[in-house]
Write an enzyme that holds these catalytic residues in place. Structure first.
Site, PDB file in Angstrom:
ATOM      1  N   ILE A   1     -39.780 -17.638   8.225  1.00  0.00           N
ATOM      2  CA  ILE A   1     -38.432 -17.721   7.640  1.00  0.00           C
ATOM      3  C   ILE A   1     -38.378 -16.988   6.293  1.00  0.00           C
ATOM      4  O   ILE A   1     -37.400 -16.283   6.002  1.00  0.00           O
ATOM      5  CB  ILE A   1     -38.040 -19.215   7.479  1.00  0.00           C
ATOM      6  CG1 ILE A   1     -37.861 -19.869   8.868  1.00  0.00           C
ATOM      7  CG2 ILE A   1     -36.773 -19.356   6.638  1.00  0.00           C
ATOM      8  CD1 ILE A   1     -37.758 -21.391   8.844  1.00  0.00           C
ATOM      9  N   GLY A   2     -39.431 -17.126   5.485  1.00  0.00           N
ATOM     10  CA  GLY A   2     -39.442 -16.465   4.178  1.00  0.00           C
ATOM     11  C   GLY A   2     -39.384 -14.957   4.315  1.00  0.00           C
ATOM     12  O   GLY A   2     -38.671 -14.266   3.573  1.00  0.00           O
TER      13      GLY A   2
ATOM     14  N   THR B   1     -40.715 -17.916  -2.142  1.00  0.00           N
ATOM     15  CA  THR B   1     -42.091 -18.384  -1.913  1.00  0.00           C
ATOM     16  C   THR B   1     -42.367 -18.357  -0.406  1.00  0.00           C
ATOM     17  O   THR B   1     -41.468 -18.574   0.409  1.00  0.00           O
ATOM     18  CB  THR B   1     -42.329 -19.795  -2.493  1.00  0.00           C
ATOM     19  OG1 THR B   1     -41.590 -20.754  -1.733  1.00  0.00           O
ATOM     20  CG2 THR B   1     -41.927 -19.871  -3.957  1.00  0.00           C
ATOM     21  N   GLY B   2     -43.619 -18.063  -0.077  1.00  0.00           N
ATOM     22  CA  GLY B   2     -43.983 -17.993   1.343  1.00  0.00           C
ATOM     23  C   GLY B   2     -43.220 -16.892   2.064  1.00  0.00           C
ATOM     24  O   GLY B   2     -42.698 -17.090   3.165  1.00  0.00           O
ATOM     25  N   ALA B   3     -43.188 -15.706   1.430  1.00  0.00           N
ATOM     26  CA  ALA B   3     -42.396 -14.601   2.001  1.00  0.00           C
ATOM     27  C   ALA B   3     -43.203 -13.768   2.997  1.00  0.00           C
ATOM     28  O   ALA B   3     -42.673 -12.823   3.583  1.00  0.00           O
ATOM     29  CB  ALA B   3     -41.873 -13.705   0.878  1.00  0.00           C
ATOM     30  N   SER B   4     -44.465 -14.101   3.189  1.00  0.00           N
ATOM     31  CA  SER B   4     -45.320 -13.244   4.022  1.00  0.00           C
ATOM     32  C   SER B   4     -45.041 -13.369   5.517  1.00  0.00           C
ATOM     33  O   SER B   4     -45.342 -12.452   6.278  1.00  0.00           O
ATOM     34  CB  SER B   4     -46.796 -13.562   3.741  1.00  0.00           C
ATOM     35  OG  SER B   4     -47.019 -14.951   3.799  1.00  0.00           O
TER      36      SER B   4
ATOM     37  N   TYR C   1     -45.373 -35.050   7.258  1.00  0.00           N
ATOM     38  CA  TYR C   1     -44.516 -33.864   7.067  1.00  0.00           C
ATOM     39  C   TYR C   1     -43.066 -34.295   6.853  1.00  0.00           C
ATOM     40  O   TYR C   1     -42.395 -33.829   5.917  1.00  0.00           O
ATOM     41  CB  TYR C   1     -44.636 -32.950   8.291  1.00  0.00           C
ATOM     42  CG  TYR C   1     -43.712 -31.751   8.273  1.00  0.00           C
ATOM     43  CD1 TYR C   1     -43.983 -30.655   7.460  1.00  0.00           C
ATOM     44  CD2 TYR C   1     -42.573 -31.705   9.074  1.00  0.00           C
ATOM     45  CE1 TYR C   1     -43.133 -29.550   7.440  1.00  0.00           C
ATOM     46  CE2 TYR C   1     -41.723 -30.606   9.066  1.00  0.00           C
ATOM     47  CZ  TYR C   1     -42.004 -29.523   8.255  1.00  0.00           C
ATOM     48  OH  TYR C   1     -41.159 -28.438   8.234  1.00  0.00           O
TER      49      TYR C   1
ATOM     50  N   SER D   1     -36.162 -29.797   6.272  1.00  0.00           N
ATOM     51  CA  SER D   1     -36.289 -29.711   7.732  1.00  0.00           C
ATOM     52  C   SER D   1     -35.406 -30.798   8.326  1.00  0.00           C
ATOM     53  O   SER D   1     -35.170 -31.830   7.671  1.00  0.00           O
ATOM     54  CB  SER D   1     -37.748 -29.963   8.136  1.00  0.00           C
ATOM     55  OG  SER D   1     -37.823 -30.289   9.516  1.00  0.00           O
TER      56      SER D   1
HETATM   57  P1  NAP Z   1     -44.787 -20.274   8.602  1.00  0.00           P
HETATM   58  O1  NAP Z   1     -44.370 -19.244   9.567  1.00  0.00           O
HETATM   59  O2  NAP Z   1     -45.935 -21.168   8.900  1.00  0.00           O
HETATM   60  O3  NAP Z   1     -45.004 -19.585   7.170  1.00  0.00           O
HETATM   61  C1  NAP Z   1     -45.352 -20.389   6.083  1.00  0.00           C
HETATM   62  C2  NAP Z   1     -45.260 -19.574   4.823  1.00  0.00           C
HETATM   63  O4  NAP Z   1     -45.592 -20.444   3.717  1.00  0.00           O
HETATM   64  C3  NAP Z   1     -46.250 -18.421   4.790  1.00  0.00           C
HETATM   65  O5  NAP Z   1     -45.649 -17.305   4.193  1.00  0.00           O
HETATM   66  C4  NAP Z   1     -47.387 -18.949   3.911  1.00  0.00           C
HETATM   67  O6  NAP Z   1     -48.032 -17.960   3.150  1.00  0.00           O
HETATM   68  C5  NAP Z   1     -46.609 -19.837   2.958  1.00  0.00           C
HETATM   69  N1  NAP Z   1     -47.474 -20.846   2.335  1.00  0.00           N
HETATM   70  C6  NAP Z   1     -48.145 -21.853   2.912  1.00  0.00           C
HETATM   71  N2  NAP Z   1     -48.842 -22.549   1.997  1.00  0.00           N
HETATM   72  C7  NAP Z   1     -48.600 -21.950   0.796  1.00  0.00           C
HETATM   73  C8  NAP Z   1     -49.024 -22.196  -0.531  1.00  0.00           C
HETATM   74  N3  NAP Z   1     -49.840 -23.215  -0.834  1.00  0.00           N
HETATM   75  N4  NAP Z   1     -48.580 -21.365  -1.512  1.00  0.00           N
HETATM   76  C9  NAP Z   1     -47.743 -20.329  -1.230  1.00  0.00           C
HETATM   77  N5  NAP Z   1     -47.331 -20.047   0.012  1.00  0.00           N
HETATM   78  C10 NAP Z   1     -47.745 -20.852   1.012  1.00  0.00           C
HETATM   79  O7  NAP Z   1     -43.574 -21.299   8.302  1.00  0.00           O
HETATM   80  P2  NAP Z   1     -42.014 -21.180   8.605  1.00  0.00           P
HETATM   81  O8  NAP Z   1     -41.765 -21.738   9.945  1.00  0.00           O
HETATM   82  O9  NAP Z   1     -41.511 -19.840   8.253  1.00  0.00           O
HETATM   83  O10 NAP Z   1     -41.464 -22.265   7.575  1.00  0.00           O
HETATM   84  C11 NAP Z   1     -40.923 -21.920   6.316  1.00  0.00           C
HETATM   85  C12 NAP Z   1     -40.308 -23.191   5.717  1.00  0.00           C
HETATM   86  O11 NAP Z   1     -39.313 -23.712   6.602  1.00  0.00           O
HETATM   87  C13 NAP Z   1     -41.326 -24.315   5.516  1.00  0.00           C
HETATM   88  O12 NAP Z   1     -41.042 -25.002   4.312  1.00  0.00           O
HETATM   89  C14 NAP Z   1     -41.087 -25.215   6.707  1.00  0.00           C
HETATM   90  O13 NAP Z   1     -41.463 -26.544   6.461  1.00  0.00           O
HETATM   91  C15 NAP Z   1     -39.593 -25.064   6.900  1.00  0.00           C
HETATM   92  N6  NAP Z   1     -39.140 -25.357   8.280  1.00  0.00           N
HETATM   93  C16 NAP Z   1     -39.637 -24.666   9.347  1.00  0.00           C
HETATM   94  C17 NAP Z   1     -39.186 -25.013  10.616  1.00  0.00           C
HETATM   95  C18 NAP Z   1     -39.684 -24.318  11.864  1.00  0.00           C
HETATM   96  O14 NAP Z   1     -39.379 -24.786  12.967  1.00  0.00           O
HETATM   97  N7  NAP Z   1     -40.426 -23.232  11.765  1.00  0.00           N
HETATM   98  C19 NAP Z   1     -38.249 -26.034  10.784  1.00  0.00           C
HETATM   99  C20 NAP Z   1     -37.772 -26.696   9.680  1.00  0.00           C
HETATM  100  C21 NAP Z   1     -38.228 -26.356   8.418  1.00  0.00           C
HETATM  101  P3  NAP Z   1     -49.433 -17.223   3.607  1.00  0.00           P
HETATM  102  O15 NAP Z   1     -49.301 -16.942   5.071  1.00  0.00           O
HETATM  103  O16 NAP Z   1     -49.438 -15.998   2.750  1.00  0.00           O
HETATM  104  O17 NAP Z   1     -50.552 -18.158   3.268  1.00  0.00           O
END
Ligand code: NAP
Length: 244
Positions: A14-15, A8-11, A152, A139
């Site tokens: 991290i995904g 999920t969220g592969a676009s 969050y 997280s």
């Molecule tokens: P990101 O770059 O903001 O990407 C978020 C992803 O989630 C996007 O692919 C987005 O899809 C998808 N998404 C958001 N809302 C959605 C929904 N309602 N249904 C389906 N897809 C949805 O985030 P990231 O940093 O890669 O984070 C990925 C995960 O790691 C999250 O759970 C985040 O809480 C966790 N995390 C991140 C960090 C960090 O520092 N970055 C640290 C700890 C944990 P679209 O763009 O297609 O809408």
């Protein structure tokens, strides 16, 4: 036969990095996205050109019907889900007193509801197969709490609780459920932070930098692999030492 992973969220972020790494390792991939269609299309093209078998599916994971349709589409296309990576998530930065009811509900709907709905949709198939791996993205803030990210942090703590309880419930069915709790990672999620906040995160991190999406993907790939077959209900935290 190659294994199938639903991410999920592969676009983005991290995904996306997880999709790239798992494709390199021969997984067949169902790539979920919500709004970033251009980005996920481009990713699918790139992976397919490199020989991977990948499909995309648009769904809001915070909507139970859409989560079910996504799981169904994955089974229809690939026969089953071997690995579920609940990565989609949204963040929120601000004082607790400024978090609106709508924002609170949305954070719980996507970050916790999304994990719950998708697990519920995928589990019957895994239970039938008597195997499967679920990897939930929490997280470090779900462990340690982040100032000005109370809502969050609460959702990410809930993901840890869900992971541990579900691991006990479905372990006897041969299914492992684990959590990744990354530290600060270079993705769009942190794009809202100003340079001073990023500098202080780097300084507080013993390894002196933010993580890369690829480094978190490596932890995901480990939990997806057979190398982790005796691990369940655990929280693996690639965080550069930010929380020890
Ligand atoms: P990101 O770059 O903001 O990407 C978020 C992803 O989630 C996007 O692919 C987005 O899809 C998808 N998404 C958001 N809302 C959605 C929904 N309602 N249904 C389906 N897809 C949805 O985030 P990231 O940093 O890669 O984070 C990925 C995960 O790691 C999250 O759970 C985040 O809480 C966790 N995390 C991140 C960090 C960090 O520092 N970055 C640290 C700890 C944990 P679209 O763009 O297609 O809408």
């Amino acid at each position: 036969m190659n294994r199938t992973a639903l991410i999920t969220g592969a676009s983005r972020g991290i995904g996306r990095a997880a999709a790239e790494l798992l494709a390199e390792r021969g997984y067949r991939l169902m790539l979920n996205y919500f709004r970033s269609e251009g980005s996920v299309q481009e990713l699918k093209q790139k992976l397919t050109a490199a020989g991977a078998d990948a499909e995309i599916f648009q769904a809001d994971v915070g909507d139970p019907r859409q989560a079910e349709a996504m799981a169904e589409a994955c089974c229809k296309r690939f026969g089953r889900v071997d690995v579920l990576i609940n990565n989609a998530g949204i963040a929120d930065v601000g004082l607790l007193t400024e978090v609106t009811d709508e924002r609170w509900d949305q954070l719980w709907r996507v970050n916790v509801g999304g994990v719950f709905y998708t697990c519920r949709a995928v589990l019957p198939g895994m239970i039938r197969e008597k195997r499967g791996k679920i990897i939930n993205l929490s997280s470090i803030w779900g462990i340690a709490g982040a100032s000005c990210e109370a809502a969050y942090s609460a959702t990410k703590a809930a993901v840890i609780g869900l992971t541990k309880a579900l691991a006990k419930e479905v372990g006897p069915s041969g299914i492992q459920v684990n959590c990744i709790a990354p530290g600060a990672v270079e993705t769009d999620m942190n794009a809202a932070l100003d340079e001073a906040a990023l500098r202080s995160l780097r300084e507080e991190t013993p390894l002196g930098r933010l993580g890369t999406p690829r480094e978190i993907a490596a932890a995901i790939a480990f939990l997806a692999s057979e190398e982790s077959d005796f691990i369940t209900g655990q929280v693996l935290s690639p965080n550069g030492g930010l929380v020890i």
